[in-house]
Design an enzyme around this catalytic site. Structure first.
Site: not given
Ligand code: 6PG
Length: 468
Positions: A129, A183, A186-187, A190
């Site tokens: 990430s 991960k 985590h997303n 996010e």
């Molecule tokens: C990270 C982000 C990265 C990516 C996401 C975006 O941790 O660096 O999460 O992995 O930007 O996958 O996800 P979406 O395109 O689903 O918003």
């Protein structure tokens, strides 16, 4: 030619930046990409004069690596990973290590781990990430795979990871798909935090009438206090950016349709499978889905109306309400993500260390935030903490911020402004903290129409009633 310490396949921006990061930390790197042009661009451009060895054939790539070989894949999640593994496998030897650094679906990672293990190969699903800048300057790295092979990759991964005062933002996560699972969650977190920020922005813009410049200043100020986090920091920067062509804030010109690549949706899907409530993350996924219905929304706006009474604009005092509510919402989003990790740890045998995971999330990753200091401390005090919200420090914080959450939601609802993530976060709090929920009635209804039986609070046993 000296064999390279590590090899990397997939030279899109993330892959290229990881190569430069590894080389910067003293590791020699062999690279391979499906299109040779990309490889040449790297070695003749930013990689010129560096210990980066270009290869144009998978066999040569593998042959150029020191044994046991360490190979990092940065290819698009999905079929491309299986294709690359199929090309690699005939050239690998038992003991070699392959790491998938993409956002692969964790069940694919479990399948691939088993297939690779059958050939004596160690397979790691590695959550990375931090976006493009993180890949270059220090990402947060979440490696999961066979414990006994971790020592082969640990020195490289910990060297290239972001560093926080209490260590590198990389730790062994657990076996099998643990790294990709963490991960994924985590997303999911996010998604929830981004949606909370978007709702806060919407209220300040719509109900307080603040423009992008003023909002940027507010977010920048917030980033100096308890809300300090990467996502608040970049929000201030986004809001300040002026489009050079139109001289208008660029954010005002961006189409309101959010994209997504799957990790948020998978988080919700798996939480449903495990029966773990994560409503703030679910709300964030749904909010992106409803945003995608742009044409329908434009048509509906002609037909459907909001509250008819015009509410008075909110004054500057409301900014502090939004700030406090955002902090409360963030606590609730992280609490839900961590509750899911706790359940998944048991269900999938990951044996996750939530204090360590909170620690590595403090640097490099997209959800890095000051709040994680308190979260890490909570799980260090009680590694088996059933829910972040019942930690002494956290319960005090959420109890204190709840009135702001309520006020924000009331104002939003009376104005017809949707705040799905705030609403879901608060409903989670109000349900979780309640000793008695109204589902006694649901149990009675289930028993009424389907003889599903129920239990009683005044005596043990299982009961069925002929309700009519
Ligand atoms: C990270 C982000 C990265 C990516 C996401 C975006 O941790 O660096 O999460 O992995 O930007 O996958 O996800 P979406 O395109 O689903 O918003």
């Amino acid at each position: 030619m000296e064999p390279s310490t590590i090899g990397l396949i997939g030279l899109a921006v993330m892959g290229e930046n990881l190569v430069l990061n590894m080389e910067h930390h003293g590791f020699s790197v062999s690279v391979y990409n499906r299109t040779a042009q990309r490889t040449r661009e790297l070695v003749e451009g930013p990689g010129r004069g560096k210990k980066i060895h270009p290869t144009f054939d998978v066999r040569d790539f593998v042959a150029s690596l020191a044994r046991p070989r360490r190979i990092f894949l940065m290819v698009q999640a999905g079929a491309a990973v299986d294709e690359v593994l199929a090309q690699l496998r005939p050239h690998l030897s038992p003991g070699d290590v392959v790491m998938d650094g993409g956002n692969s679906y964790f069940k694919d990672t479990d399948r691939r781990s088993k297939e690779m293990a059958a050939a004596g190969l160690a397979y790691f699903g590695v959550g990375v990430s931090g976006g493009e800048a993180g890949a270059l300057n220090g990402p947060c790295i979440m490696p999961g795979g066979p414990r006994e092979a971790y020592g082969l990759i640990e020195p490289i991964l910990t060297a290239i990871a972001a560093q926080v005062p209490d260590g590198p933002c990389c730790t062994y996560i657990g076996p099998g798909s643990a790294g990709h699972y963490v991960k994924m969650v985590h997303n999911g977190c996010e998604y929830a935090v981004m949606q909370l920020i978007a709702e806060a922005y919407d209220l300040l813009r719509t109900a307080c009438g603040l423009n992008a410049r003023e909002l940027s200043d507010i977010f920048a100020r917030w980033n100096e206090g308890e809300l300090q986090s990467y996502l608040i920091e970049i929000t201030a920067k986004v809001l300040a950016y002026v489009d050079p062509d139109s001289r208008q804030p660029l954010v005002d010109l961006i189409l309101d349709q959010a994209g997504q690549k799957g990790t948020g949706k998978w988080t919700s899907q798996d939480a449903l499978d495990l029966g773990v409530p994560i409503p703030a993350i679910d709300a964030a996924v749904s909010a992106r889905n409803i945003s995608a219905l742009k044409a329908e929304r434009v048509a509906a706006a002609e037909i459907l109306s909001g509250p008819t009474e015009g509410a008075a604009p909110l004054g500057r005092d409301f900014v502090e309400v939004v700030r406090a509510a955002l902090y409360g919402g963030m606590i609730l989003a992280y609490a839900q993500a961590l509750a899911l990790l706790r359940a998944a740890s048991h269900e999938y045998g990951y044996d996750l260390n939530l204090s360590e995971i909170s620690r590595i999330w403090k640097g490099g990753c997209i959800i890095r935030a000051k709040l994680l200091d308190s979260i890490q401390a909570a799980f260090r005090r009680s590694p088996d903490l059933v829910n972040l919200l019942v930690d002494a420090g956290m319960s005090e914080a959420i109890n204190r911020h709840q009135s702001a959450l309520r006020q924000l939601i009331q104002e939003a609802i009376s104005r017809g402004i949707a705040v799905p993530a705030f609403s879901a976060a608060l409903a989670y709090f109000d349900s979780y903290r309640r000793e008695r929920l109204p589902v006694n009635l649901i149990q009675a209804q289930r028993d009424f129409f389907g003889a599903h039986t129920y239990q009683r609070i005044d005596r043990p046993g299982t009961f069925h009633t002929e309700w009519e």
